[in-house]
Design an enzyme around this catalytic site. Structure first.
Site, short mmCIF file in Angstrom:
data_model
loop_
_atom_site.label_atom_id
_atom_site.label_comp_id
_atom_site.label_asym_id
_atom_site.label_seq_id
_atom_site.Cartn_x
_atom_site.Cartn_y
_atom_site.Cartn_z
N LYS A 6 23.04 64.01 20.17
CA LYS A 6 23.71 63.98 21.46
C LYS A 6 24.03 65.38 21.97
O LYS A 6 23.79 65.70 23.14
CB LYS A 6 25.00 63.17 21.36
CG LYS A 6 25.83 63.17 22.64
CD LYS A 6 27.06 62.30 22.54
CE LYS A 6 28.16 62.95 21.72
NZ LYS A 6 29.42 62.19 21.80
N ARG B 294 25.60 56.14 20.81
CA ARG B 294 25.49 55.50 22.13
C ARG B 294 24.47 56.17 23.04
O ARG B 294 24.07 55.61 24.07
CB ARG B 294 26.86 55.47 22.81
CG ARG B 294 27.75 54.34 22.30
CD ARG B 294 29.05 54.27 23.08
NE ARG B 294 30.02 55.23 22.60
CZ ARG B 294 31.20 55.46 23.18
NH1 ARG B 294 31.53 54.79 24.28
NH2 ARG B 294 32.04 56.34 22.68
N ASN C 181 45.18 60.77 27.03
CA ASN C 181 44.94 61.83 26.06
C ASN C 181 43.51 62.33 26.22
O ASN C 181 42.55 61.57 26.10
CB ASN C 181 45.16 61.29 24.65
CG ASN C 181 44.75 62.27 23.56
OD1 ASN C 181 44.73 63.48 23.78
ND2 ASN C 181 44.45 61.75 22.38
#
Length: 481
Positions: free
Chosen positions: A25, A18, A176
């Site tokens: 990343k 993404r 979470n």
């Protein structure tokens, strides 16, 4: 002191598609260092007995950063079986056979999660009887996250993923955070039960929590004080948000340490920068890399310093500088460009619209404006006239110019390197210096000026210039004779 009962697993195997980037990343810079370096620094601060970092995509690039930042970490390559559960399974297999403590699992893309938060998390886990503990948070928007479902009494019950949640479960705001702490024995037992029998064909670490609950083991959830602490980075928008938050924390830290930051919103300071008390940063300032700024210095506005050293009481105004040294009391700018290996001595000056490169300018010397100084040394107390160019390149190689101390050079000079100008020498305005100048000498180009009387009337008759010249007063008109 090393925590002999703690092992840390850093998950750094994800592809990060993404980000839409050729750079992995986790290697995107954040406050001047890669995202993963922040996580590795946190792992180091916890002083665990063992750290295992799991890598896969762009393995060699990531492994090089891990080896530099945390050389004691064991690097494990995730195999063809996907999923966080498989990554932890392989990491656990890499732990020494005699280790029987707790395993903390953290993600390489959560850079703001600090050691103090994790130390409190570890202490909470160890105070209870849980086989596993989940770090949770209460973000402003829980959309997309797995929800922490608790019993009526408030005890942890289960994690429900967004896609599987009922309307009532979707209304739960506790999520979470993806950080876990397990007792090793319980973790090993449940990791062995994981399968890839799901739509994605992955081994999920969250399934370990469900398996522990089915086995009758206690699991707890501990919320963080602020949700931004556990914010992950998946795309460049989230990277920008995290950078802004981290920079605000860094700026505030320096303010509390005695630095005046006039406009925190437009001031950026990298993690490795060092600022002394009584430094002033004006709006639009970027302190990048390992820049060091000494007490009393004023930087900005609209200034970028990359890996520079700024001396006490120096003044740097609207300047872009890289690998430059500006010594005590010196001034630079506005609109100056200091390229690598520029050194400006104490009380020296580099003025408006000046570019320097590989230049050592001595104490008290000045390059006031509109000049280029490249591959040169200038002694102490010298003045370089406006519009001066150090012609350092002959089309094949760069050459050096040496200007002595207490030299005065005229405006619009060109120094054709290699040359030496001796101490105390002068050069005339408009001089092109092709030969070295002895100490105390005056260098000028001997080309007498020639005035051609009547040239405008002869060559531009009838123009405004001609009319003005014809009507101009004569010298006798001016003296009244």
């Amino acid at each position: 002191m090393t925590d002999a009962r703690l092992a840390i697993v850093v998950l750094a195997a994800g592809q990060g598609t993404r980000m839409k980037s050729s750079l992995p990343k986790l290697l995107h810079p954040l406050a001047g260092v890669p995202i993963v370096s922040h996580v590795l620094a946190t792992a180091r601060a916890l002083d665990a007995a063992h750290v295992v970092t799991v890598v896969r995509h762009e393995r060699d690039l990531l492994a090089a950063v891990v080896a530099e930042d945390l050389p004691e970490s064991t690097i494990v390559d995730q195999d063809e079986i996907p999923g966080t559960g498989r990554a932890v399974e392989q990491a656990v297999a890499a732990l020494p056979a005699d280790f029987d403590g707790d395993v903390l699992v953290i993600n390489g893309d959560v850079p703001l999660l600090n050691a103090a938060t994790l130390a409190s998390f570890i202490a909470s886990h160890r105070q209870g009887n849980a086989a596993g503990t989940v770090l949770s948070a209460y973000p402003d928007d829980a959309t997309g996250y797995g929800r922490i479902i608790r019993s009526v009494e408030g005890a942890f019950d289960r994690i429900v993923e967004q896609k599987d949640a009922t309307d009532a479960e979707l209304a739960v705001t506790e999520i979470n955070a993806g950080v876990y702490l397990f007792g090793l024995a319980a973790l090993r037992e449940q990791l062995a039960q994981l399968t890839t029998a799901n739509a994605q064909g992955e081994k999920y670490l969250t399934d370990v929590i469900e398996l522990l609950r089915r086995a009758g083991s206690e699991v707890s959830a501990v919320p963080v004080a602020d949700a931004w602490i556990v914010a992950g980075i998946n795309d460049r928008a989230q990277l920008g948000d995290t950078a802004q938050k981290l920079n605000a924390l860094i700026v505030r830290g320096w303010q509390l340490a005695g630095v005046t930051v006039q406009d925190p919103a437009t001031t950026w300071i990298d993690l490795k920068a060092v600022l002394a008390a009584d430094v002033t940063l004006l709006p639009g300032t970027q302190i990048i890399g390992a820049t060091v700024v000494a007490t009393g210095a004023i930087v900005g506005p609209d200034t970028t310093l990359r890996d520079c050293e700024i001396g006490e009481n120096a003044r740097v105004n609207r300047t872009d500088a890289t690998f430059a040294v500006i010594e005590a009391g010196a001034s630079v700018g506005p609109f100056s460009y200091l390229r690598p290996n520029t050194v400006l001595g104490a009380d020296g000056k580099i003025g408006a619209f000046v570019e320097t490169k590989n230049a050592q300018i001595g104490a008290g010397s000045k390059v006031p404006h509109l000049s280029y100084v490249g591959d040169a040394t200038v002694g102490e107390g010298s003045n370089i006239g406006a519009g001066t160019i150090f012609a350092n390149y002959d089309g094949v190689a760069k050459h050096h110019s040496a200007i002595g101390s207490h030299v005065r050079t005229g405006s619009h000079n060109v120094f054709v390197a290699p040359i030496t100008i001796g101490d105390g020498a002068y050069t005339g305005a408009g001089t092109v210096v092709r030969k070295s100048v002895p100490a105390g000498a005056l260098a000028i180009n001997v080309t007498p000026q020639r005035n051609m009387d009547g040239w405008v009337h002869a060559n531009r008759p009838g123009t405004a210039a001609d009319t003005a010249a014809v009507n101009a007063p004569t010298s006798s008109d001016k003296t009244g004779e």
